[in-house]
Design a protein around this motif. Structure first.
Motif, mmCIF file in Angstrom:
data_model
loop_
_atom_site.group_PDB
_atom_site.id
_atom_site.type_symbol
_atom_site.label_atom_id
_atom_site.label_comp_id
_atom_site.label_asym_id
_atom_site.label_seq_id
_atom_site.Cartn_x
_atom_site.Cartn_y
_atom_site.Cartn_z
ATOM 1 N N PRO A 161 1.183 -0.847 -0.432
ATOM 2 C CA PRO A 161 0.364 0.062 0.023
ATOM 3 C C PRO A 161 0.576 1.235 0.066
ATOM 4 O O PRO A 161 1.856 1.285 0.788
ATOM 5 C CB PRO A 161 -0.648 0.109 1.025
ATOM 6 N N GLN A 162 0.626 2.738 -0.922
ATOM 7 C CA GLN A 162 1.087 3.876 -0.943
ATOM 8 C C GLN A 162 0.528 4.299 0.727
ATOM 9 O O GLN A 162 -0.373 3.932 0.545
ATOM 10 C CB GLN A 162 0.471 4.205 -2.063
ATOM 11 N N GLU A 163 1.509 5.412 1.152
ATOM 12 C CA GLU A 163 0.709 5.933 2.327
ATOM 13 C C GLU A 163 -0.099 7.223 2.060
ATOM 14 O O GLU A 163 0.779 8.060 0.957
ATOM 15 C CB GLU A 163 2.371 5.721 3.007
ATOM 16 N N MET A 164 -0.911 7.365 2.635
ATOM 17 C CA MET A 164 -1.450 9.178 2.441
ATOM 18 C C MET A 164 -2.160 9.618 3.263
ATOM 19 O O MET A 164 -2.115 8.913 4.993
ATOM 20 C CB MET A 164 -2.685 8.222 1.539
ATOM 21 N N GLU A 184 -6.198 1.276 -6.191
ATOM 22 C CA GLU A 184 -5.037 0.976 -5.875
ATOM 23 C C GLU A 184 -4.689 0.736 -4.103
ATOM 24 O O GLU A 184 -5.438 1.805 -3.731
ATOM 25 C CB GLU A 184 -3.495 1.818 -6.306
ATOM 26 N N VAL A 243 -3.606 1.916 -0.088
ATOM 27 C CA VAL A 243 -3.450 3.179 0.094
ATOM 28 C C VAL A 243 -3.700 3.132 1.648
ATOM 29 O O VAL A 243 -4.011 2.335 2.430
ATOM 30 C CB VAL A 243 -4.100 3.803 -0.300
ATOM 31 N N GLN A 244 -2.620 2.873 2.919
ATOM 32 C CA GLN A 244 -2.386 3.124 3.924
ATOM 33 C C GLN A 244 -2.977 4.413 4.165
ATOM 34 O O GLN A 244 -1.901 5.212 4.616
ATOM 35 C CB GLN A 244 -1.346 2.379 4.655
ATOM 36 N N VAL A 245 -4.147 5.154 4.800
ATOM 37 C CA VAL A 245 -4.285 6.058 5.275
ATOM 38 C C VAL A 245 -3.451 6.521 7.262
ATOM 39 O O VAL A 245 -4.012 5.983 7.564
ATOM 40 C CB VAL A 245 -5.469 6.822 5.153
ATOM 41 N N TYR A 257 -8.162 1.413 0.294
ATOM 42 C CA TYR A 257 -8.351 1.070 -1.805
ATOM 43 C C TYR A 257 -8.553 2.416 -2.981
ATOM 44 O O TYR A 257 -9.788 3.240 -1.635
ATOM 45 C CB TYR A 257 -9.182 0.463 -2.606
ATOM 46 N N ARG A 258 -8.139 3.223 -3.802
ATOM 47 C CA ARG A 258 -7.966 4.624 -4.098
ATOM 48 C C ARG A 258 -8.277 4.215 -5.778
ATOM 49 O O ARG A 258 -7.984 3.167 -6.018
ATOM 50 C CB ARG A 258 -6.611 5.802 -4.018
ATOM 51 N N VAL A 276 -11.172 7.326 -1.565
ATOM 52 C CA VAL A 276 -10.733 6.891 -0.881
ATOM 53 C C VAL A 276 -11.647 5.811 -0.082
ATOM 54 O O VAL A 276 -12.086 6.832 1.117
ATOM 55 C CB VAL A 276 -9.435 7.024 -0.535
#
Length: 414
Positions: free
Chosen positions: A4-7, A256, A258-260, A268-269, A225
Motif C-alpha cells: 500500500p502507498q501511504e496517504m 490501488e 493505500v494506507q491512510v 483502496y483508492r 478512497v
C-alpha cells in the motif's frame, strides 16, 4: 496485492470530498445536467420517510448544489426519459436506471428466498394475483389493492398487511418497479416494462461476479478512497463478493491499495480519483448523506463521532432529534438539530454544537449563511436559534446579521 502507498489523512479527506462532488464548480442555475453531475458523484440517494426538515433524498443534492428546484429530481425519477429508479441499492434508494440489470442477481435472491423482513420464505401465495391486478389496473399503491382486513402491528411498529408484504416482495424481486411516490410518500407500483426504458430491460443479466465488480467500481468512484468495509456498505454487498471484486479491481489497475494515516482499516483508492490542494465548501449534511452514512468511516475521515438519535427517547438524546453535521472546507465543525416549522414558516435550530478546537465565531457566520440558504429553499421566512448547545449563543448573535439566501463563498478554513 502490491504494497500500500501511504496517504495523509488530510489528502484522504480532500480526495473523498472531491469524489462526492463538494469541489465541483457551481452552476449559475441548477438544471438537469447539473443534477446528473451530482448524481454521478453520489451514485445513489437514500430514501427515508422522516420529514421533520426535508425528505432524506432531497438533502444531499442541496448540500452539493445549493437551493434547487426539487421538481428536477421528480422529473429524473418519474418522467421519460427516466434517469433514476427506486430500488434496494444501499437501503431504499434512488439509483441510476442503468443499474437495474446489475441488481438482477439481488432480485433473483429475493425471488428465491422471500421478503427480507418478517422472516417470510418463498413466494407469497397472493403474488401472482397481485401481478395480474397491477397489469390490468396500472400504477397502484398498496392501499389501492388492500381491503385492510388483515393488518398487523407487529415488528417495531410497522402496520403492514399481507398485500403490502407481497407487493414489497415483488418489488424486491424485480417483478414490480416503483413508478413514483405519491403525496403520502407511499410507493406506487407498476410493471417494470411500464417504468423502465426498454433499452435497460433488454440488457442481459450480468454474471454475479461481473455485477459485484461493477458495484464496487461505482462505490470506489463515489468514495475516492475507502476501506473494503466501506466499499461493501455502499451497495450493501456480501463480504465474499466484495473481497473478490476488490482483489480483481486491484489486479486490473482500477483500485490501488493505500494506507491512510490514522485509519484503523486498510483502504483502496480509485485510480481516477483526484486530490485537490484544498477544499472550499460549506454544507449541511443529511444524516443519510453518503459522506457520513457509514459512521466508522465518518470517524476515520473527520474524527467526528456521529449517531442519529431519532429512535432514542427524548430525555436520553445528547445532541437532538434530527441532527445535521456541518461541513466547512474539509472538516466537520459543528452539528445542528433542525426542524422546519411549516405552520409558522420558521427554520428552528433546536440545538447547535461546535466541535472541539474550532473557531466558533467563524463557524457561526458560515453556519448562519447555510441556515438562511436552507430556509429559503424550504420556503421558510425566518431562522430561529433556541438556547441549547455550546454554539447556540454565537449562532444566535449573528444569524440576524447574515443576509437571507447568503451561502456565498465559504469563510477560510478553521
Amino acid at each position: 496485492m502490491s504494497r500500500p502507498q501511504e496517504m495523509s489523512a488530510a489528502a484522504a479527506r480532500r480526495t473523498v470530498l472531491a469524489a462526492q462532488g463538494f469541489t465541483d464548480r457551481p452552476h449559475s442555475r441548477v438544471t438537469l445536467r447539473t443534477l446528473d453531475r451530482a448524481l454521478t458523484r453520489t451514485g445513489v440517494l437514500q430514501i427515508d420517510s422522516v420529514n421533520v426538515l426535508q425528505r432524506a433524498h432531497y438533502l444531499p443534492l442541496f448540500s452539493r448544489l445549493g437551493p434547487y428546484d426539487t421538481a428536477l429530481l421528480h422529473r429524473a425519477a418519474e418522467k421519460r426519459p427516466r434517469r433514476l429508479v427506486e430500488y434496494w441499492a444501499h437501503v431504499a434508494a434512488y439509483m441510476p436506471v442503468e443499474l437495474w440489470p446489475t441488481m438482477q442477481h439481488r432480485m433473483r435472491h429475493y425471488r428465491d428466498s422471500g421478503h427480507a423482513w418478517g422472516g417470510r420464505k418463498g413466494r407469497p401465495a397472493i403474488a401472482d394475483d397481485l401481478l395480474h391486478e397491477v397489469a390490468a389496473r396500472g400504477a397502484v399503491t398498496a392501499r389501492d389493492l388492500d381491503p385492510a382486513t388483515d393488518r398487523s402491528r407487529d415488528n417495531w411498529g410497522w402496520n403492514w398487511s399481507e398485500t403490502k408484504f407481497a407487493l414489497e416482495y415483488l418489488f424486491l424481486a424485480g417483478e414490480l418497479a416503483v413508478a413514483r411516490r405519491n403525496g403520502a410518500f407511499e410507493r406506487v407500483y407498476d410493471l417494470p416494462e411500464r417504468v423502465l426504458p426498454k433499452a435497460v430491460l433488454d440488457v442481459p443479466e450480468p454474471d454475479p461476479a461481473d455485477a459485484a465488480r461493477e458495484l464496487v467500481r461505482r462505490a470506489a468512484l463515489s468514495s475516492g478512497v475507502a476501506s473494503e468495509a466501506s466499499l461493501r456498505d455502499y451497495y450493501r454487498m456480501s463480504v465474499a463478493a466484495t473481497r473478490t471484486a476488490v482483489r480483481e479491481l486491484v489486479e486490473e489497475g482500477t483500485l490501488e491499495p493505500v494506507q491512510v494515516q490514522g485509519w484503523r482499516r486498510p483502504a483502496y483508492r480509485h485510480t481516477a480519483a483526484t486530490t485537490p490542494r484544498r477544499v472550499r465548501t460549506a454544507a449541511l449534511l443529511s444524516p443519510f448523506d453518503p459522506l457520513v452514512w457509514e459512521r466508522a468511516r465518518t470517524e476515520d475521515l473527520f474524527g467526528f463521532r456521529y449517531r442519529i438519535e431519532i429512535y432514542v427517547p427524548a430525555h436520553k438524546r445528547v445532541h437532538g432529534y434530527y441532527v445535521l453535521p456541518f461541513l466547512l472546507d474539509d472538516a466537520i465543525v459543528a452539528r445542528v438539530d433542525l426542524k422546519a416549522d411549516r405552520a409558522t414558516r420558521r427554520l428552528l435550530v433546536r440545538a447547535a454544537w461546535a466541535e472541539p478546537g474550532v473557531a466558533v465565531d467563524r463557524v457561526a457566520v458560515a453556519l448562519a449563511e447555510q441556515l438562511w440558504s436552507a430556509a429559503g429553499w424550504l420556503d421558510l421566512d425566518a431562522v430561529e436559534v433556541e438556547p441549547r448547545g455550546d454554539l447556540a449563543d454565537a449562532l444566535a448573535g449573528v444569524v440576524d446579521d447574515v443576509l437571507p439566501g447568503g451561502g456565498g463563498t465559504a469563510p477560510a478554513a478553521v
